[in-house]
Each structure stands twice: as structure tokens, then as C-alpha cells.
Design a protein around this motif. Structure first.
Motif, PDB file in Angstrom:
ATOM      1  N   ASP A   1      94.873  48.484  -0.450  1.00 46.61           N
ATOM      2  CA  ASP A   1      94.903  47.804  -1.563  1.00 46.61           C
ATOM      3  C   ASP A   1      94.924  48.838  -2.856  1.00 46.61           C
ATOM      4  O   ASP A   1      95.633  48.551  -3.776  1.00 46.61           O
ATOM      5  CB  ASP A   1      93.712  46.782  -1.488  1.00 46.61           C
ATOM      6  N   LEU A   2      94.001  49.828  -2.535  1.00 40.64           N
ATOM      7  CA  LEU A   2      93.892  50.832  -3.425  1.00 40.64           C
ATOM      8  C   LEU A   2      95.201  51.739  -3.830  1.00 40.64           C
ATOM      9  O   LEU A   2      95.440  52.034  -5.018  1.00 40.64           O
ATOM     10  CB  LEU A   2      92.407  51.882  -3.143  1.00 40.64           C
ATOM     11  N   GLN A   3      95.758  51.927  -2.952  1.00 43.16           N
ATOM     12  CA  GLN A   3      97.011  52.740  -3.050  1.00 43.16           C
ATOM     13  C   GLN A   3      98.024  51.602  -3.769  1.00 43.16           C
ATOM     14  O   GLN A   3      98.715  52.350  -4.685  1.00 43.16           O
ATOM     15  CB  GLN A   3      97.782  52.928  -1.670  1.00 43.16           C
ATOM     16  N   LYS A   4      98.099  50.539  -3.815  1.00 42.96           N
ATOM     17  CA  LYS A   4      98.972  49.768  -4.593  1.00 42.96           C
ATOM     18  C   LYS A   4      98.450  49.549  -6.007  1.00 42.96           C
ATOM     19  O   LYS A   4      99.411  49.643  -7.027  1.00 42.96           O
ATOM     20  CB  LYS A   4      99.093  48.388  -3.844  1.00 42.96           C
ATOM     21  N   ILE A   5      97.310  49.576  -6.088  1.00 44.95           N
ATOM     22  CA  ILE A   5      96.723  49.603  -7.363  1.00 44.95           C
ATOM     23  C   ILE A   5      97.106  50.828  -8.213  1.00 44.95           C
ATOM     24  O   ILE A   5      97.292  50.892  -9.306  1.00 44.95           O
ATOM     25  CB  ILE A   5      95.089  49.238  -7.447  1.00 44.95           C
ATOM     26  N   VAL A   6      96.845  51.851  -7.507  1.00 50.20           N
ATOM     27  CA  VAL A   6      97.267  53.364  -7.932  1.00 50.20           C
ATOM     28  C   VAL A   6      98.797  53.314  -8.587  1.00 50.20           C
ATOM     29  O   VAL A   6      99.175  53.853  -9.685  1.00 50.20           O
ATOM     30  CB  VAL A   6      96.795  54.363  -7.368  1.00 50.20           C
ATOM     31  N   LYS A   7      99.527  52.803  -7.277  1.00 49.59           N
ATOM     32  CA  LYS A   7     101.195  52.743  -7.815  1.00 49.59           C
ATOM     33  C   LYS A   7     101.216  51.988  -8.924  1.00 49.59           C
ATOM     34  O   LYS A   7     101.970  52.315  -9.889  1.00 49.59           O
ATOM     35  CB  LYS A   7     101.764  52.110  -6.609  1.00 49.59           C
ATOM     36  N   ALA A   8     100.588  50.712  -9.205  1.00 53.52           N
ATOM     37  CA  ALA A   8     100.891  49.788 -10.137  1.00 53.52           C
ATOM     38  C   ALA A   8     100.104  50.524 -11.517  1.00 53.52           C
ATOM     39  O   ALA A   8     101.000  50.535 -12.634  1.00 53.52           O
ATOM     40  CB  ALA A   8     100.231  48.379 -10.027  1.00 53.52           C
ATOM     41  N   LEU A   9      98.932  51.013 -11.582  1.00 45.76           N
ATOM     42  CA  LEU A   9      98.662  51.751 -12.782  1.00 45.76           C
ATOM     43  C   LEU A   9      99.294  52.998 -13.197  1.00 45.76           C
ATOM     44  O   LEU A   9      99.664  52.980 -14.483  1.00 45.76           O
ATOM     45  CB  LEU A   9      96.757  52.096 -12.521  1.00 45.76           C
ATOM     46  N   SER A  10      99.879  53.726 -12.109  1.00 50.09           N
ATOM     47  CA  SER A  10     100.670  54.509 -12.583  1.00 50.09           C
ATOM     48  C   SER A  10     102.075  54.361 -13.188  1.00 50.09           C
ATOM     49  O   SER A  10     102.375  54.656 -14.268  1.00 50.09           O
ATOM     50  CB  SER A  10     101.186  55.471 -11.501  1.00 50.09           C
ATOM     51  N   HIS A  11     102.711  53.191 -12.655  1.00 47.69           N
ATOM     52  CA  HIS A  11     103.889  52.728 -13.232  1.00 47.69           C
ATOM     53  C   HIS A  11     103.277  51.998 -14.585  1.00 47.69           C
ATOM     54  O   HIS A  11     104.361  52.399 -15.505  1.00 47.69           O
ATOM     55  CB  HIS A  11     104.416  51.610 -12.425  1.00 47.69           C
ATOM     56  N   ALA A  12     102.489  51.244 -15.009  1.00 49.60           N
ATOM     57  CA  ALA A  12     102.173  50.895 -16.358  1.00 49.60           C
ATOM     58  C   ALA A  12     101.914  52.104 -17.335  1.00 49.60           C
ATOM     59  O   ALA A  12     102.614  52.092 -18.376  1.00 49.60           O
ATOM     60  CB  ALA A  12     101.090  49.833 -16.159  1.00 49.60           C
ATOM     61  N   ALA A  13     101.225  53.132 -16.740  1.00 48.23           N
ATOM     62  CA  ALA A  13     101.006  54.059 -17.860  1.00 48.23           C
ATOM     63  C   ALA A  13     101.886  54.674 -18.033  1.00 48.23           C
ATOM     64  O   ALA A  13     102.305  55.342 -19.370  1.00 48.23           O
ATOM     65  CB  ALA A  13     100.038  54.883 -16.958  1.00 48.23           C
ATOM     66  N   THR A  14     102.978  55.034 -17.062  1.00 47.60           N
ATOM     67  CA  THR A  14     104.419  55.728 -17.453  1.00 47.60           C
ATOM     68  C   THR A  14     105.105  54.792 -18.395  1.00 47.60           C
ATOM     69  O   THR A  14     105.886  55.405 -19.108  1.00 47.60           O
ATOM     70  CB  THR A  14     105.197  55.783 -15.909  1.00 47.60           C
ATOM     71  N   LEU A  15     105.078  53.352 -18.095  1.00 50.12           N
ATOM     72  CA  LEU A  15     105.950  52.605 -19.110  1.00 50.12           C
ATOM     73  C   LEU A  15     105.363  52.883 -20.509  1.00 50.12           C
ATOM     74  O   LEU A  15     106.031  52.828 -21.670  1.00 50.12           O
ATOM     75  CB  LEU A  15     105.772  51.120 -18.623  1.00 50.12           C
ATOM     76  N   LYS A  16     103.984  53.043 -20.578  1.00 52.72           N
ATOM     77  CA  LYS A  16     103.426  53.272 -21.962  1.00 52.72           C
ATOM     78  C   LYS A  16     103.362  54.486 -22.557  1.00 52.72           C
ATOM     79  O   LYS A  16     102.654  54.958 -23.492  1.00 52.72           O
ATOM     80  CB  LYS A  16     101.928  52.693 -21.919  1.00 52.72           C
ATOM     81  N   GLY A  17     104.277  55.772 -21.674  1.00 47.54           N
ATOM     82  CA  GLY A  17     104.368  57.068 -22.414  1.00 47.54           C
ATOM     83  C   GLY A  17     103.471  58.097 -21.778  1.00 47.54           C
ATOM     84  O   GLY A  17     103.425  59.232 -22.022  1.00 47.54           O
ATOM     85  N   ALA A  18     102.576  57.829 -20.581  1.00 48.52           N
ATOM     86  CA  ALA A  18     101.919  58.831 -19.961  1.00 48.52           C
ATOM     87  C   ALA A  18     102.757  59.534 -19.165  1.00 48.52           C
ATOM     88  O   ALA A  18     104.036  59.360 -18.539  1.00 48.52           O
ATOM     89  CB  ALA A  18     100.889  58.085 -18.923  1.00 48.52           C
TER      90      ALA A  18
END
Length: 150
Positions: A125-142
Motif C-alpha cells: 500500500d505504501l509503495q502505491k501511495i508513494v507512486k501516486a504522490l510522485s506522479h501527482a507531484a511530477t504533474l505539478k512541476g516537481a
């Protein structure tokens, strides 16, 4: 002659359709990622203490952790540098310049990241959450630093 032309057009359209399908599903949008993460944050919400049970909120600007009358932490999406799992503590650490406001004292402190405590979440679950957070952050310019760089 018309049959040959018709067959060529059908063949061409078939190739275009197959090529479009083979490119795979589109990546989730920011809103898709936010909605998925919001559900996970509710599912793995900690009730242990005010610190671990703080409300996690994702906005267009970034992530905010609100511990009601104690403190409020926030990080902007564009400031996220890395996201990692601290397995022993069942938390996800988001690395990057962030702030912590002490709501009782009225002080704001510059921090190097924020912690998302996720009770009863498995490592998967934590790995999936990290993947989703990374994707969202990247979409917002990270610009996420790759873990496998060295």
C-alpha cells in the motif's frame, strides 16, 4: 477497383486502431491521483494520537497536514524532491522545503519535509501511495530525484 480501394482503407483503419490500442492506457490526471490518494488517506487514517491522526489534504498547490489546534505542515508540489517509505513507522516522508506552523505559539518553522502517517497500511500500500504522490507531484512541476541514481 473499388473493392481494392475499400480493402486498403479498411486495412489502414485497422492498423491505426491497433496502434492506438497498443500505446496503453493514459496516465491518471492530477485529479484522478488526488481522488485515489484521498480515499487511501481515509482508509489508513491513524486514530492513535493527534500527531499521527492529523488530517492530510491535497490541493492544487501542495500537501497540507492539519493537526487541528496543534500545528499545520505544508509543502508545495514543485518543492518535492523525493518521497520515501519509513517502514518501521508506517509513514511516507516527503522530502523538500516545507513549513510547520505552531498554531498555539504562532511560530512558523522551515522544515526539510513532512511525514504522512498511514496506520494499518501494508508495505505494498505504501509503495502505491508513494507512486501516486510522485506522479501527482511530477504533474505539478516537481523534479523528483531518482533513488537509483548511484
Amino acid at each position: 477497383m473499388k473493392n481494392v480501394l475499400f480493402i486498403c482503407i479498411i486495412f489502414f483503419l485497422g492498423c491505426v486502431t491497433v496502434q492506438a490500442q497498443s500505446k496503453g492506457a493514459a496516465k491518471p490526471s492530477f485529479n484522478d491521483s488526488k481522488e485515489w490518494l484521498d480515499v487511501k488517506f481515509v482508509a489508513f487514517h491513524c486514530k492513535d494520537s493527534k500527531t499521527k491522526g492529523a488530517k492530510k489534504e491535497l490541493t492544487e498547490e501542495g500537501i497540507t497536514i492539519d493537526a487541528t489546534d496543534l500545528y499545520q505542515e505544508s509543502i508545495k508540489w514543485a518543492d518535492v524532491k523525493n518521497i520515501m517509505i519509513i517502514k518501521a513507522e508506517n509513514k511516507v516522508k516527503i522530502i523538500g522545503p516545507s513549513t510547520k506552523k505552531d498554531l498555539k505559539k504562532g511560530l512558523t518553522t522551515e522544515m526539510t519535509g513532512i511525514d504522512l502517517y498511514l496506520c494499518k497500511a501494508t508495505y505494498d500500500d505504501l509503495q502505491k501511495i508513494v507512486k501516486a504522490l510522485s506522479h501527482a507531484a511530477t504533474l505539478k512541476g516537481a523534479k523528483i530525484v531518482a533513488d537509483d541514481m548511484f
